[in-house]
Scaffold this motif. Structure first.
Motif, PDB file in Angstrom:
ATOM      1  N   ARG A  30       0.816  -1.196   0.000  1.00 25.81           N
ATOM      2  CA  ARG A  30       0.000   0.000   0.000  1.00 25.81           C
ATOM      3  C   ARG A  30       0.861   1.262   0.000  1.00 25.81           C
ATOM      4  NH1 ARG A  30      -4.797   2.272   2.323  1.00 25.81           N
ATOM      5  NH2 ARG A  30      -3.415   3.270   3.814  1.00 25.81           N
ATOM      6  N   ARG A  31       1.920   1.227   0.796  1.00 25.29           N
ATOM      7  CA  ARG A  31       2.782   2.396   0.885  1.00 25.29           C
ATOM      8  C   ARG A  31       3.441   2.677  -0.471  1.00 25.29           C
ATOM      9  NH1 ARG A  31       6.184   0.783   5.439  1.00 25.29           N
ATOM     10  NH2 ARG A  31       4.245  -0.083   6.285  1.00 25.29           N
ATOM     11  N   LEU A  32       3.787   1.616  -1.177  1.00 19.17           N
ATOM     12  CA  LEU A  32       4.373   1.802  -2.503  1.00 19.17           C
ATOM     13  C   LEU A  32       3.400   2.515  -3.426  1.00 19.17           C
ATOM     14  CD1 LEU A  32       6.096  -1.650  -2.864  1.00 19.17           C
ATOM     15  CD2 LEU A  32       7.234   0.570  -3.029  1.00 19.17           C
ATOM     16  N   LEU A  33       2.160   2.041  -3.437  1.00 19.44           N
ATOM     17  CA  LEU A  33       1.170   2.681  -4.304  1.00 19.44           C
ATOM     18  C   LEU A  33       0.911   4.113  -3.843  1.00 19.44           C
ATOM     19  CD1 LEU A  33      -1.383  -0.120  -5.168  1.00 19.44           C
ATOM     20  CD2 LEU A  33       0.667   0.636  -6.369  1.00 19.44           C
ATOM     21  N   ASP A  34       1.013   4.348  -2.539  1.00 17.98           N
ATOM     22  CA  ASP A  34       0.858   5.717  -2.045  1.00 17.98           C
ATOM     23  C   ASP A  34       1.941   6.632  -2.622  1.00 17.98           C
ATOM     24  OD1 ASP A  34      -1.378   5.235  -0.574  1.00 17.98           O
ATOM     25  OD2 ASP A  34      -0.351   5.011   1.351  1.00 17.98           O
ATOM     26  N   GLU A  35       3.163   6.105  -2.731  1.00 14.88           N
ATOM     27  CA  GLU A  35       4.238   6.914  -3.304  1.00 14.88           C
ATOM     28  C   GLU A  35       3.924   7.279  -4.760  1.00 14.88           C
ATOM     29  OE1 GLU A  35       8.170   5.339  -2.873  1.00 14.88           O
ATOM     30  OE2 GLU A  35       7.820   4.743  -0.782  1.00 14.88           O
ATOM     31  N   GLN A  67       4.584   7.672 -30.749  1.00 19.84           N
ATOM     32  CA  GLN A  67       3.496   7.235 -29.895  1.00 19.84           C
ATOM     33  C   GLN A  67       3.817   7.769 -28.502  1.00 19.84           C
ATOM     34  OE1 GLN A  67       0.165   5.800 -30.433  1.00 19.84           O
ATOM     35  NE2 GLN A  67       1.174   4.040 -31.360  1.00 19.84           N
ATOM     36  N   ILE A  68       2.992   8.698 -28.044  1.00 17.69           N
ATOM     37  CA  ILE A  68       3.263   9.339 -26.753  1.00 17.69           C
ATOM     38  C   ILE A  68       2.649   8.518 -25.627  1.00 17.69           C
ATOM     39  CG2 ILE A  68       2.990  11.420 -25.387  1.00 17.69           C
ATOM     40  CD1 ILE A  68       4.798  11.704 -27.844  1.00 17.69           C
ATOM     41  N   VAL A  69       3.474   8.221 -24.627  1.00 16.39           N
ATOM     42  CA  VAL A  69       3.028   7.418 -23.485  1.00 16.39           C
ATOM     43  C   VAL A  69       2.820   8.333 -22.288  1.00 16.39           C
ATOM     44  CG1 VAL A  69       3.559   5.449 -22.003  1.00 16.39           C
ATOM     45  CG2 VAL A  69       4.420   5.505 -24.358  1.00 16.39           C
ATOM     46  N   ARG A  70       1.665   8.189 -21.652  1.00 14.73           N
ATOM     47  CA  ARG A  70       1.383   8.994 -20.468  1.00 14.73           C
ATOM     48  C   ARG A  70       0.874   8.087 -19.350  1.00 14.73           C
ATOM     49  NH1 ARG A  70      -1.293  12.099 -24.315  1.00 14.73           N
ATOM     50  NH2 ARG A  70      -0.247  14.065 -24.874  1.00 14.73           N
ATOM     51  N   GLY A  71       1.090   8.500 -18.125  1.00 17.18           N
ATOM     52  CA  GLY A  71       0.552   7.762 -16.998  1.00 17.18           C
ATOM     53  C   GLY A  71      -0.963   7.827 -16.991  1.00 17.18           C
ATOM     54  N   ASN A  72      -1.608   6.733 -16.593  1.00 20.07           N
ATOM     55  CA  ASN A  72      -3.060   6.696 -16.496  1.00 20.07           C
ATOM     56  C   ASN A  72      -3.425   6.533 -15.030  1.00 20.07           C
ATOM     57  OD1 ASN A  72      -5.765   6.381 -16.795  1.00 20.07           O
ATOM     58  ND2 ASN A  72      -5.656   4.419 -17.864  1.00 20.07           N
ATOM     59  N   HIS A  73      -3.959   7.598 -14.470  1.00 18.25           N
ATOM     60  CA  HIS A  73      -4.206   7.578 -13.033  1.00 18.25           C
ATOM     61  C   HIS A  73      -5.234   6.540 -12.632  1.00 18.25           C
ATOM     62  CE1 HIS A  73      -5.680   9.440  -9.127  1.00 18.25           C
ATOM     63  NE2 HIS A  73      -4.448   9.064  -8.896  1.00 18.25           N
ATOM     64  N   GLU A  74      -6.142   6.244 -13.539  1.00 17.18           N
ATOM     65  CA  GLU A  74      -7.229   5.329 -13.213  1.00 17.18           C
ATOM     66  C   GLU A  74      -6.716   3.967 -12.750  1.00 17.18           C
ATOM     67  OE1 GLU A  74     -10.954   3.241 -15.472  1.00 17.18           O
ATOM     68  OE2 GLU A  74      -9.801   4.757 -16.548  1.00 17.18           O
ATOM     69  N   GLY A  75      -5.779   3.414 -13.518  1.00 19.50           N
ATOM     70  CA  GLY A  75      -5.251   2.093 -13.181  1.00 19.50           C
ATOM     71  C   GLY A  75      -4.603   2.087 -11.817  1.00 19.50           C
ATOM     72  N   ALA A 116      -5.677  -0.029  -8.350  1.00 21.30           N
ATOM     73  CA  ALA A 116      -4.792  -0.879  -7.557  1.00 21.30           C
ATOM     74  C   ALA A 116      -4.808  -0.447  -6.097  1.00 21.30           C
ATOM     75  CB  ALA A 116      -3.371  -0.822  -8.116  1.00 21.30           C
ATOM     76  N   ARG A 117      -4.738   0.859  -5.897  1.00 21.11           N
ATOM     77  CA  ARG A 117      -4.741   1.376  -4.539  1.00 21.11           C
ATOM     78  C   ARG A 117      -6.041   1.025  -3.813  1.00 21.11           C
ATOM     79  NH1 ARG A 117      -3.258   5.866  -1.239  1.00 21.11           N
ATOM     80  NH2 ARG A 117      -5.421   6.483  -1.372  1.00 21.11           N
ATOM     81  N   ARG A 118      -7.136   1.173  -4.516  1.00 21.61           N
ATOM     82  CA  ARG A 118      -8.427   0.894  -3.899  1.00 21.61           C
ATOM     83  C   ARG A 118      -8.529  -0.580  -3.493  1.00 21.61           C
ATOM     84  NH1 ARG A 118     -12.067   2.993  -8.080  1.00 21.61           N
ATOM     85  NH2 ARG A 118     -10.499   4.640  -8.283  1.00 21.61           N
ATOM     86  N   LEU A 119      -7.941  -1.437  -4.326  1.00 22.88           N
ATOM     87  CA  LEU A 119      -7.951  -2.860  -3.985  1.00 22.88           C
ATOM     88  C   LEU A 119      -7.203  -3.109  -2.683  1.00 22.88           C
ATOM     89  CD1 LEU A 119      -7.380  -4.297  -7.532  1.00 22.88           C
ATOM     90  CD2 LEU A 119      -9.293  -4.850  -6.041  1.00 22.88           C
TER      91      LEU A 119
END
Lengths: 110, 110
Positions: A86-91, B73-81, B85-88
């Motif tokens: 969890r802490r990793l994802l928090d970072e 091809q521009i790569v960007r972070g996708n906050h949703e994913g 993971a964090r929510r899980l």
DNA sequence: GTATCGTACAACCAAATGGTTGTAGATCAG
DNA sequence: CTGATCTACAACCATTTGGTTGTACGATAC
């Protein structure tokens, strides 16, 4: 602020361990109650040996602990491993928020 | 409260994607700034094709997005994913806290 | 003591992973 | 148009993974 002293290999093991539905189910169950390895094995449509391997993977990832009790091996959830993940994802989230902040600043300037 | 409609396979893909140091590094970088696939490839001691595969794994896991710009091809972070993971992991933590609460109750009764 | 139970581990197998090289299609520069 | 660049994808290879069965051994029950 980086708190954990986790090597790349440690983190690999953590997420790898979580990347299997059976193992995630085991983690949930042993967090709620104690199970012997064979007790767990009875829950899944696979061999005892397969479940035993899953438990070993979780143990190496610090997501569960095993403790010998008589001839049984009692499996329990290990909060430490979960907390590390969890802490990793928090970072990562923190990095994201910094980025969002910078963008907001740029928009404010412009 | 379960919010996400993630299949086991989705979650597998998410954690599997995070279980590789190169891929985690890519996620960090593209969260901070934009990169083309070849721009990313230049950063690692492996072939372009290998990096391209890593990006594809991250894209399937909804951790990055790709957008064509000219021949790049521009790569960007996708906050949703990342948020999923964090929510899980938050749900696991919630289970853990419930358990801790029950134990506290038992101790209080006894 | 003997049989059974719970566990561990080896050997094996199919499929997935993480890497490679090579080929081919778009797009851009000159 | 030609050549260089960026990307995608196929084919291949070694290793790992997730499963199996079989064997062995300590702990328990009778």
């Amino acid at each position: 602020m980086v708190v954990d002293q986790l090597s790349d290999a440690d983190v690999d093991r953590l997420f790898q361990a979580l990347a299997d539905a059976t193992r995630r189910d085991i983690v949930r169950r042993v967090t709620v109650a104690e199970y012997s390895v064979s007790g767990l094995a009875a829950l899944y449509a696979m061999s005892f040996a397969a479940v035993q391997k899953h438990v070993a993977v979780l143990e190496r990832a610090s997501l569960v602990t095993k403790e010998k009790r008589g001839r049984e091996q009692i499996v329990r959830g290990n909060h430490e491993g979960l907390a590390k993940a969890r802490r990793l994802l928090d970072e990562y989230e923190a990095i994201w928020r910094q980025r969002a902040g910078r963008i907001a600043d740029i928009l404010a300037e412009g």
